[in-house]
Design a protein around this motif. Structure first.
Motif: not given
Length: 279
Positions: A169-170, A115-121
């Protein structure tokens, strides 16, 4: 003799074949020194380094989660489960979403890492319009460095304070996610912003210092954003403009390293503590 028969004979004889691959498939495996339009061919189908297409079930769940659930629950497994339920998928989708990632001590859910990766990319790709990628805009319509930086910061406004702190934070925790996803994405973002803006580009040492300066400005502004209580993050926008001018226009690349490092360490430490306390 057919091509298939010739290929079989070569294989049986132990000979090396020289089957040609389409030119585009070769190019798609390479990250060029500067962004070029071929990197973005068919970008709606697959946004590297994501491993699924934009019309896939994974993408639908992650997109829905960021828009509807992350502002309430942050970047958490609870947000993902809620989206999966809303869209009517089976709970086993959680393991499918997280399948490309290895769990770590602080990122207990590989699905949250995705989910974090998807947001960035996706936000990096969405920052640059199709017209800019294809060079279809007039010179006077090419955005400035500041414009693209501010646009990228504004993309995360809808996440809200809770999700912003969860995100930073993550990403601040030393981990596989930081080294293999967060930092490479940060440098790709800086590279794209400079290349597609009016900023003059370089091919020598200035190429690295300019991208480092922009990367430091972006990260510092995002950390500032997690503490910002002003209306519509107005203070963050002003801070980003001031920092960008100081680092890029005044040539203050190296004088800010100590200041940046100390600010980043202290802010990241507080964010990490808040994340660790949840486990």
């Amino acid at each position: 003799m057919s091509k298939r028969m010739m290929l079989n004979r070569c294989l049986n004889a132990g000979l090396k074949t020289t089957t040609r691959l389409p030119q585009l498939s070769k190019l798609s495996l390479i990250r060029f020194y500067h962004p070029i339009s071929t990197e973005y061919d068919n970008s709606e189908a697959l946004l590297e380094p994501l491993e699924y297409k934009m019309d896939s079930v994974q993408s639908k769940i992650l997109s829905h989660c960021i828009k509807e659930k992350v502002p309430h629950y942050g970047f958490t497994e609870k947000a993902l489960v809620s989206s999966i339920n809303d869209l009517g998928y089976d709970s086993t989708m959680l393991s499918i979403i997280g399948s490309p990632n290895s769990p770590s001590i602080f990122h207990s859910s590989p699905a949250v890492m995705e989910l974090l990766k998807y947001n960035l990319v996706t936000k990096r790709y969405n920052l640059i319009t199709a017209e800019l990628r294809e060079g279809l805009v007039n010179k006077q319509d090419i955005p400035s460095l500041e414009t693209l930086l501010i646009q990228r910061l504004k993309m995360d406004k809808q996440l809200g304070p809770k999700a912003l702190k969860s995100l930073m934070g993550q990403l601040s925790i030393p981990s596989q996610l930081l080294m293999e996803v967060a930092l490479p994405e940060l440098f790709r973002l800086s590279d794209d912003i400079i290349y597609f803006s009016k900023e003059k580009d370089h091919t020598d040492m200035a190429w690295y210092t300019k991208r480092l300066g922009l990367s430091l400005t972006y990260v510092t502004s995002k950390l500032f954003m997690t503490q910002d209580k002003s209306v519509d993050y107005e203070d963050t926008i002003e801070f980003a403009k001031w920092k960008l001018n100081k680092v890029m226009n005044l040539g203050d690349y190296y004088n800010n390293v100590e200041e940046y490092a100390w600010y980043t360490v202290m802010t990241s430490f507080n964010l990490i503590k808040s994340q660790i306390s949840k486990y």
